[in-house]
Design a protein around this motif. Structure first.
Motif, short mmCIF file in Angstrom:
data_model
loop_
_atom_site.label_atom_id
_atom_site.label_comp_id
_atom_site.label_asym_id
_atom_site.label_seq_id
_atom_site.Cartn_x
_atom_site.Cartn_y
_atom_site.Cartn_z
N UNK A 167 -4.36 4.24 4.59
CA UNK A 167 -2.89 4.38 4.62
C UNK A 167 -2.39 5.05 3.34
N UNK A 168 -3.01 4.69 2.22
CA UNK A 168 -2.68 5.28 0.92
C UNK A 168 -2.98 6.78 0.92
N UNK A 169 -4.15 7.16 1.41
CA UNK A 169 -4.55 8.57 1.47
C UNK A 169 -3.67 9.36 2.44
N UNK A 170 -3.28 8.73 3.54
CA UNK A 170 -2.44 9.40 4.54
C UNK A 170 -1.06 9.76 4.00
N UNK A 171 -0.68 9.13 2.89
CA UNK A 171 0.58 9.47 2.22
C UNK A 171 0.38 10.62 1.23
N UNK A 172 -0.84 11.17 1.23
CA UNK A 172 -1.14 12.29 0.32
C UNK A 172 -1.49 11.85 -1.09
N UNK A 173 -1.75 10.56 -1.26
CA UNK A 173 -2.06 10.02 -2.59
C UNK A 173 -3.57 10.02 -2.83
N UNK A 174 -3.96 10.08 -4.10
CA UNK A 174 -5.37 10.12 -4.48
C UNK A 174 -5.98 8.73 -4.48
N UNK A 175 -7.27 8.63 -4.17
CA UNK A 175 -7.94 7.33 -4.13
C UNK A 175 -7.91 6.64 -5.49
N UNK A 176 -7.94 7.42 -6.58
CA UNK A 176 -7.98 6.80 -7.90
C UNK A 176 -6.64 6.15 -8.29
N UNK A 177 -5.58 6.39 -7.50
CA UNK A 177 -4.29 5.76 -7.77
C UNK A 177 -4.06 4.54 -6.88
#
Length: 364
Positions: A167-177
């Motif tokens: 869900x985090x990645x689907x928002x265009x965010x990086x895994x390290x964040x």
């Protein structure tokens, strides 16, 4: 240490790779001139090790090395197969960190695939492709954990953790964040995600700006981004590095750098950046047979450092005889250092320090 070099086409990626590795990857003014991943290995300059070589005149001299992997320039849609596609992304999954080359200069003679210079937009394009590739990896991991959970309920938690990450990645965010517990972070770390890797932004500046990068608005924009996400930024001029690489005489190189107003070559600064970013240090072993540098994580204890040399050293660890490099250099010889009580006997709880010269005693 293994570093993957990424960036859009024509940002100076392969020129920089050529300069720092002298590996001769083709550099041309069009996308996809690097068809296969180019790999170059460079030795880590270490004046301490060179001093030990002069002292011991060993049969073998082994500095630490860094492996650079240069892949074809990525474009929008690379994760879905655009350009030369995501087969290149798999080549950097095994790297320790990513060197992201960003174009921070204007030059009408060198085509920009997006039409103009805009480093933050370029970074976003690359990051989105890395995120899209990671989404595929995470979806596969969720599927695998869900199936495994039918036979072992412990896998339910793994599926939940990766679902939240998805869900985090689907928002265009990086895994390290992605915020999570230490245990969940350790679980995610087993997945080789591209956006989990630490990043050095290599801001490729013009020859006129590299000695004073703060004068470049492009560099300032990249630095603000790097500072905000805890990454490193390295001002560099790929064309200048290529010129330096052609000089064989060390004195000539030093004079050239001085004339350009630069204290150290791009390679030296990139190595320093890499060690700092990954929390690495070097310990040294020295004698008439071999003088060698060993790379370890900060905080490594003596037995585990010994294990870098050979597993038997760790398994049968008794103690470590340690002297700081500066102490040995000041004394001029190991015999003098021992006479002055500067060679210490350390046990299994000793935390290694950068520049330690060590002789491990073990019994198996």
């Amino acid at each position: 240490m293994k570093l993957g070099i990424v960036g859009l086409p024509n940002v100076g990626k392969s020129t920089l790779f050529n300069a720092i590795t002298n590996a001769g990857a083709e550099a041309a003014n069009y996308p996809f001139c690097t068809i296969d991943p180019n790999v170059g290995v460079v030795t880590v300059p270490d004046s301490r090790l060179e001093w030990l070589r002069d002292l011991y005149e060993p049969k073998k001299f082994t500095p630490a090395v860094i492996e650079f992997v240069d892949i074809a320039g990525l474009v929008k849609g690379a994760s879905k197969g655009e350009g030369l596609g995501n087969k290149f992304l798999s080549n950097i999954r095994s790297t320790d960190a990513i060197v992201h080359v960003v174009r921070c200069f204007d030059d009408t003679n060198i085509t920009h695939v997006e039409g103009d210079t805009n480093p933050l937009r370029d970074i976003d394009i690359i990051n989105l492709e890395l995120v899209m590739a990671d989404i595929e990896m995470v979806e596969r991991r969720i599927d695998k954990a869900t199936k495994a959970a039918k036979g072992d309920k412990r896998f339910f938690h793994e599926a939940e953790v990766f679902q939240a990450l998805l869900e985090h990645l689907n928002e265009g965010k990086l895994a390290r964040t992605f915020s999570c517990s230490e245990e969940d972070a350790a679980l995610i770390a087993t997945s080789d995600l591209l956006t989990l890797k630490k990043v050095i932004y290599a801001a490729n500046l013009s020859e006129g700006e590299v000695a004073n990068p703060e004068s470049s608005q492009y560099f300032q924009a990249v630095k603000r981004l790097a500072d905000a996400e805890g990454s490193q930024v390295l001002p560099i001029c790929a064309k200048l590095e290529a010129d330096i690489a052609e000089l064989d005489d060390p004195e000539e190189k030093a004079l050239f750098l001085e004339e350009m107003g630069i204290s150290h070559s791009g390679l030296d600064r990139l190595i320093t950046c890499s060690y700092a970013l990954l929390g690495l240090i070097s310990f040294l072993t020295a004698g008439s047979d071999e003088c060698r540098a060993w790379t370890i994580k900060q905080g490594t204890r003596a037995p585990q450092a010994a294990g870098k040399i050979h597993t038997d050293f760790e398994r049968g660890f008794i103690r470590a005889e340690v002297v700081a490099f500066e102490d040995l250099k000041a004394c001029g010889s190991m015999a003098n250092a021992k006479a002055k009580g500067l060679v210490r006997s350390e046990g299994k709880d000793y935390v290694m320090k950068d520049g330690d010269i060590v002789n491990f005693l073990f019994n198996v």
